[in-house]
Each structure stands twice: as structure tokens, then as C-alpha cells.
Write a protein that holds these residues in place. Sequence first.
Motif, PDB file in Angstrom:
ATOM      1  N   VAL A 189     -16.453  28.733  31.643  1.00 61.13           N
ATOM      2  CA  VAL A 189     -16.646  27.299  31.878  1.00 61.13           C
ATOM      3  C   VAL A 189     -16.119  27.031  33.279  1.00 61.13           C
ATOM      4  O   VAL A 189     -14.931  27.245  33.558  1.00 61.13           O
ATOM      5  N   ASN A 202     -17.075  26.460  21.326  1.00 61.96           N
ATOM      6  CA  ASN A 202     -18.131  27.403  21.677  1.00 61.96           C
ATOM      7  C   ASN A 202     -17.591  28.826  21.750  1.00 61.96           C
ATOM      8  O   ASN A 202     -16.394  29.052  21.931  1.00 61.96           O
ATOM      9  N   VAL A 234     -16.283  20.345  26.396  1.00 64.14           N
ATOM     10  CA  VAL A 234     -16.779  21.661  25.993  1.00 64.14           C
ATOM     11  C   VAL A 234     -15.862  22.148  24.883  1.00 64.14           C
ATOM     12  O   VAL A 234     -14.709  22.477  25.122  1.00 64.14           O
ATOM     13  N   ILE A 280     -21.359  27.455  31.270  1.00 62.78           N
ATOM     14  CA  ILE A 280     -21.456  26.035  31.614  1.00 62.78           C
ATOM     15  C   ILE A 280     -20.807  25.842  32.984  1.00 62.78           C
ATOM     16  O   ILE A 280     -19.627  26.174  33.173  1.00 62.78           O
ATOM     17  N   TRP A 281     -21.567  25.333  33.943  1.00 67.31           N
ATOM     18  CA  TRP A 281     -21.105  25.121  35.315  1.00 67.31           C
ATOM     19  C   TRP A 281     -21.405  23.679  35.681  1.00 67.31           C
ATOM     20  O   TRP A 281     -22.537  23.217  35.560  1.00 67.31           O
ATOM     21  N   PHE A 306     -20.850  19.789  24.964  1.00 69.03           N
ATOM     22  CA  PHE A 306     -21.382  21.051  24.456  1.00 69.03           C
ATOM     23  C   PHE A 306     -20.462  21.504  23.333  1.00 69.03           C
ATOM     24  O   PHE A 306     -19.263  21.694  23.551  1.00 69.03           O
ATOM     25  N   THR A 310     -30.615  28.824  36.943  1.00 67.60           N
ATOM     26  CA  THR A 310     -30.143  28.053  35.800  1.00 67.60           C
ATOM     27  C   THR A 310     -31.238  27.956  34.753  1.00 67.60           C
ATOM     28  O   THR A 310     -32.405  27.760  35.092  1.00 67.60           O
ATOM     29  N   CYS A 370     -26.599  25.729  39.661  1.00 68.98           N
ATOM     30  CA  CYS A 370     -25.639  26.797  39.363  1.00 68.98           C
ATOM     31  C   CYS A 370     -24.983  27.319  40.646  1.00 68.98           C
ATOM     32  O   CYS A 370     -25.676  27.803  41.546  1.00 68.98           O
ATOM     33  N   CYS A 390     -26.740  30.979  35.069  1.00 65.98           N
ATOM     34  CA  CYS A 390     -26.030  29.967  34.286  1.00 65.98           C
ATOM     35  C   CYS A 390     -26.910  29.480  33.143  1.00 65.98           C
ATOM     36  O   CYS A 390     -28.125  29.301  33.315  1.00 65.98           O
ATOM     37  N   PHE A 436     -26.207  26.396  31.358  1.00 65.61           N
ATOM     38  CA  PHE A 436     -26.288  24.984  31.720  1.00 65.61           C
ATOM     39  C   PHE A 436     -25.582  24.797  33.053  1.00 65.61           C
ATOM     40  O   PHE A 436     -24.476  25.304  33.262  1.00 65.61           O
TER      41      PHE A 436
END
Length: 518
Positions: free
Chosen positions: A243, A228, A225, A215-216, A202, A151, A144, A190, A192
Motif C-alpha cells: 500500500v 486485504n 484500506v 494500491i497506490w 478497499f 495500472t 501508478c 499496480c 489500483f
Amino acid sequence: MLRGTWWFTWGAPAWLGLIAPAGCGQSPTHAAGGSAGDGGPDVGSGSSSGGGDSGSDSRGDSGSGDTGSDAASDSGGDSSAPPPTVPGFYVSPSGDDKNPGTIALPFLTLPKAQSAMQASTSIKTTYLRAGTYALTASSGTSSCDGGMGSTAIDLGSADSGETWSYYPPDGFGTAVLDGGSTSATTGVACAFAASNASNLTFIGLQLQRFQYSAIWVNSSPNLTVSDNTIHDLTVGIFNIGGVAIHSSSGVTVKNNYIHDVAYVGVGAWGGGMSNTTISGNVVLNSCTAPAAPGGNDQDGGDCGAIYMWDESHVSTNGIVINNYIRDVNISSSGEGDYSGCCATGIYLDDGMSNVTVSGNVVTGIKSQCFVIHGGNNDTYTGNLCDLSDSKAQRIMTYQSDSLMLAMSGNSVENNVIVAGSTSAGTGYSDGSTPTAPTIKDNAYYNYVGSSVDSSGSNGSDANPTYEDPGISCWDPTIAGGSPVFNVPVSFPKLVGGWGPPGFVLPQTGTPSSWPHGC
């Protein structure tokens, strides 16, 4: 970033297809249901089963207390529901990590599912059943923000090809991942974080209360992604966001609902970001961290709801299309840093080049709708920019930076710019650019005053048209007979279909300048 330059370098299953968006004249939402196996309610559909009712509160999220009635009371979950067509492991708040991870006997934790996917040669998908998962920081190395933050789930090359998904019969957003952050110093940074992982997906999750990012990723190509809900992130510093993408090509970020985040909604930093597509997302109330008048790149005042940065200026084929943005750094009334510079809707910063920005709606409080800072071949076309009544009232900041690129090939054409202020605004703001952009054939209309400034110190609209575009509704619809559809503006119809399937745009935040009652 503007005026303060930073150097930063970082070394699907078939059923995931989205429902076609509504066309002009329709409410810009996805039709609820319709995807294979989706027997449950969709986010925003107004019905509740398993905590998926994003229409039940003012912001559209199910909230940290909504654990979902469809999460099973036994260790097996709802085993009567048919499994998706793609094999996968299952996780449930009522599961057990001693279980085999089947739909009848799911795991309890995400780390257990991760290790199961790593060990399997054939199953690379995990379905999260409805309910709330209280995540904690992993004990291993954190990716992260390059190790600057903790994370919950760290992903590496061994996780390539993994999909982390909602369970379709439960509904979008019913699996709630909670990082427990209620301030800049509490909770997990984070959810993920990935480094050197490829082909990650995701989909359909709800991620809330993290410090840095939901999400990183870094050097993790072909990321997807989609669908979400991401909200309530608490820290505003460079390189993070709902994101956050770093040096990763072939990325698609689409149809997510992102709101109440301290820094950017969707951000992409560094070289190697070719073929990045950001589309169909809703970003409300971004860059909430307090601004620092006089200049501070490390807060919400020099920030964009959608932000891209590439000092190497080598990334190609960037696409920012059909996103809905409202309210950027409302804590400063849209002033941001640098005396009204930098609270921006769509922000192409520090050499970000070769990006097409089209079909987006930017409204509410902010400093300006758009920025081009030092880039080449950036195109803004077919966007709806609402200056609202923020203090700066700027359409675009167009500025060179220390890279001293030619800033050639940039254009601002065929957009609609409206305002709701007695002031005409300040038009196109130039900062000693070597080459003026092409600005022409845009439509302007002020619902309160008599004009909108279409001029700039180094580039004014060569052919401005002042005309009423005929816009209405919170989710804007342009009347079929609108003059903006005619030459010279030739404005394309708004596509809509923002957010996850079934999403209804919340009527909260700053109302648009156009008549928003329907």
C-alpha cells in the motif's frame, strides 16, 4: 533515505466495521464471523468455501489457482445469498459486462463496474464475488508511480467515494485480483492507482503478483484500506509498496496481511499526510529485492516493512500502532545496504515528524527494529523489539540528514527489547545527531547471551532494566505476572488482533528469540 537523500514531491458503509481485537492472554486474532452479512468463512479460519482458506498453505493466501467454489457457474452467481445492506454493483468471474451488474446478473470486469459507479448518483460500491480476476493494464493514462508503471484500474476525481469490496457471504480474501507478475519485467505494475480521488475504500480483497503496488494513491485523502491480503510483489524501487500513499491525509491502513513484497509493506511519502493511521497489519518477508552493499536507495536493502517519509516535515498526528512485522530483507541476512544499516522494521525517514509508534511487534531478520532519520517529535513506546540473530543487532538507528532539523522531542521509552544472540548487539546507533533522543525505562533480555547493549554514542538508556519479560508463542503473549508490566518499564499489554478477521499468524519465516512453542 538513510545516507542517500531523495527528493520527491507530489503535488464507509456501516457494515465495514471491524470485530474487536483479542486482549492479552488470548490468541491475537479476530473472532471469525460476526460482521453483518458475513455468512462465509473468514481468511485463516481453516475451512474452505470460495477459496478463502488462508490456513491451507504455509503462507496464508489462497493462491492464484484458488478460484473459489462459490463463484457461480451461471452468469448470475449465487443469487440465493442475501445482498449486503449497502446497495452495490456486483462482479463475478462468470458474469457478463452486458448484464446490469446485479447480484443475479453481475458484470464480468472491474472496469465495467467502475464506469457504472461513475455513472450512478447513488451506488458507489462494487462487490467482487469469489474467484480469480486476471487483470491487465488499462489503455488509459496511468497514475501508478506518477505514470512510471501500468495500472489495471486508474481512479480519478470521478471515482471519489467508491468502495471496492469482497462479498461478505463469500469470505475475506476470496476475490483474488491477479496482476500476473512473476518477475520485475512481467505483469501489471499496480492493481489500483488513484490521483485526486477522495474517500476511497478497499476492503477484504486479495491482491497478488503485481510489480509495484496493490494500491497506490497520490493526493487522495480519506483513504481506507482494510482486511486485504497483498502478496508477491516483484519490484523494489522508491515510492512503491503493498500500500503506497503519497501526500494524502486522513488515511487509514488497518488489519491487512502483506507478505513477500519486494519493497515496503505499507509506505507513506511526501507532505500532506496528517492523520495517517497504520494499525493491526501483518507484514511478513518485506523488502525482498536484493540489497546493494555500499548504498542504493532503490532496492530492498534501504527499506522498511512500514515506512514513512516527509522532507517537508509538516505532517502531524501519524500513528503506527499494533502492527506485527517479521523478516526484512532476508536475502542479505538483514544486513541491507550501507554495511548493515537499513533493513528496518518501522522506518521514519528524511524528516518524518510527529509520529507515535506504539504497541508494535518487530521480530525476525533485519538490520534494526526502528529508525528516526532527521525527524522531530517522534515517539517509540510500548513496542516489542526482537533483535533475533541478525548480523547488525541494532535496536535503532538515530541519524540527522541534510535537512538539519533540531531532531528535538524524540523519545524511546517503555519498550521491551529481547535478543537471541551470544552478542549483546550494538544498541542505539547515532549518526551525528544535533539532539539526542530521550531513551529510558526500557526492558532488555537476551535468551542466549548475558546482556543486550542499551548504549549509544549520543543517547543511551538512562534507566535500563534487565529482566525476563515472560513472552511465549509465535503470536506473542506476555505472562500476566511479567515484571515488564511494573514500573519503571510499565509496558502496556499487547493488543493483537492482527490481520483480517479470522487471521491466524503463520508459523513460517524466522522464529522469534523468545520461546515460541505453546
